[in-house]
Design an enzyme around this catalytic site. Sequence first.
Site, PDB file in Angstrom:
ATOM      1  N   HIS A 169       0.824  -1.214   0.000  1.00  0.00           N
ATOM      2  CA  HIS A 169       0.000   0.000   0.000  1.00  0.00           C
ATOM      3  C   HIS A 169       0.860   1.268   0.000  1.00  0.00           C
ATOM      4  CE1 HIS A 169       0.544  -0.387   4.470  1.00  0.00           C
ATOM      5  NE2 HIS A 169       0.627   0.927   4.381  1.00  0.00           N
ATOM      6  N   ASP A 200       0.527  -7.621   1.245  1.00  0.00           N
ATOM      7  CA  ASP A 200       0.890  -6.225   1.509  1.00  0.00           C
ATOM      8  C   ASP A 200       2.407  -6.028   1.550  1.00  0.00           C
ATOM      9  OD1 ASP A 200       0.566  -3.558   1.884  1.00  0.00           O
ATOM     10  OD2 ASP A 200      -0.348  -3.683   3.872  1.00  0.00           O
ATOM     11  N   SER A 278       4.852   2.211   8.043  1.00  0.00           N
ATOM     12  CA  SER A 278       4.555   1.124   7.114  1.00  0.00           C
ATOM     13  C   SER A 278       5.788   0.767   6.293  1.00  0.00           C
ATOM     14  CB  SER A 278       3.418   1.529   6.178  1.00  0.00           C
ATOM     15  OG  SER A 278       2.222   1.721   6.891  1.00  0.00           O
TER      16      SER A 278
END
Length: 588
Positions: A169, A200, A278
């Site tokens: 993402h 992911d 992230s």
Amino acid sequence: MGDTKRKRGRKAHNPIPTETLESPCSTTALDDVFSVTNVEIIPSTTTTTSSAAATTTAARPRGRPKKLPKLSENPVPLPPQPPPAILSPSRRIPNGNAIGVGGGGGGGGGELGGDSDGDRVVPAMDAVVKVFCVHTEPNFSLPWQRKRQYSSSSSGFVIGGRRVLTNAHSVEHYTQVKVKKRGSDTKYLAIVLAIGTECDIAMLTVNDDEFWEGVSPLEFGELPALQDAVTVVGYPIGGDTISVTSGVVSRIEILSYVHGSTELLGLQIDAAINSGNSGGPAFNDKGNCVGIAFQSLKHEDVENIGYVIPTPVIQHFIQDYEKNEAYTGFPILGVEWQKMENPDLRAATGMKADQKGVRIRRVDPTAPESGVLKSSDIMLSFDGVDIANDGTVPFRHGERIGFSYLVSQKYTGDSSAIKVLRESEILNFNIKLASHRRLIPSHNKGRPPSYYIIAGFVFATVSVPYLRSEYGKDYEYEAPVKLLDKLLHSMPQSPDEQLVVVSQVLVADINIGYEDIVNTQVLAFNGKPVKNLKSLAEMVENCDDEFLKFDLEYEQIVVLRTKTAKAASPNILATHCIPSAMSEDLKA
């Protein structure tokens, strides 16, 4: 601190010698001063002398100080203290002076874990990079155009083979990706090698040789156990420099991956994971990477719950890319199952007292399993591992996990041995696993949306990004019930089946009376079922009948005169500045 600035008041006749507080862990001289009820224990991050001085000042009671016994005239000299350690990436710090990152509230008395020799390794944070991405997302509500571009920043880290790992993402719908090393002022252009939407994870590389100078790749560690200390390193919001947060592993189970709408193995930790973390690595006490930070739980009733992609999932992604030179995804068993915990249910299906398993409710018609498995079969084991009545299998000592974990360990195209109970007979099958396909897909894998326009009617295919674009993040509550039912329960009957809807009607004279039709499924065209958008476009373009008749959900119909509809389409497209009547994938 107590020597440089003295508080007002009477000077003590016998000052407390700092030598009595040699170690922060020593309690011999503090039992009569400290109270457990008002002292917060904080791991020491300073040298022994400064900690002792601070403790002396804080521990001095109010009023006249208590007289201490006189010291011996010949005190025993203390052994020389080593100089404070200077931290550097990948530096090994002795156990007695462990002041590096990743403490995470470890055990007392200096027992910090690490290698067999009692040392602890500070993570190689120079391998952690900052990822800059410019995104240009497709507009699913107006599929012939894209949204305004925007920028984001996240974290990543270097692995072997001149590659960088980050979250999928973080580079979704990317237009340009750059990376910057720690302590550098240069951003290097990156190339996206693979994007694993389900797990992911994304893999990048940089062609500039200068980027790889002085950077050592991280090494992966084993799956941590509960209460193991972890350190999350990255570039979250609130600053431009690297950030370090520490915690422990609080749970290991099958988690829901929000970005890919899948369920894979995950770690729950209590370290803070914020926006920008992230893609950053999570280290263990040995300085090895044990996961990738990727999401956190935001709720008013919880605090500090973050999630990490563990090394088994990361290794699966890397090996899949190396094996196929592309990301092929995680296979899934195309069945829906039911727990067999009720004794009457087990007896009715012919299960013996020593047999355990789960009941197959439905089998995906497009999955390879549909050729051998049937509804009401009892799945007893997968690859020789017995399945419990609640659908779990043994994981580690004292732990159980959903049997889908065994499936996720496989690769697309692998075979698995499945034992089932059918009408009191045990059958063994060897099934070839494949990736799962839903009627309403969870993502478009970076591809632009498909559309077809005739006489102002905009036809589109339904996906989760489409529903999110139309109804917002609460689409599960706002979308039409018919679409939600198909999202949650419907299975495709053929590999190329799609759910086609009238997205909207561009107002024109030819479609008067149809303006209120929005997001309604198209069931048939001129009496022929609509299997996907491409077949609908072909049928309309090749239609020689007098009328175009569309059968919609809720018993609605749309009828247009063929010649008039095709003649009016170019003017409608020009009015709304639409470049083409169909998307590029339909033209092919």
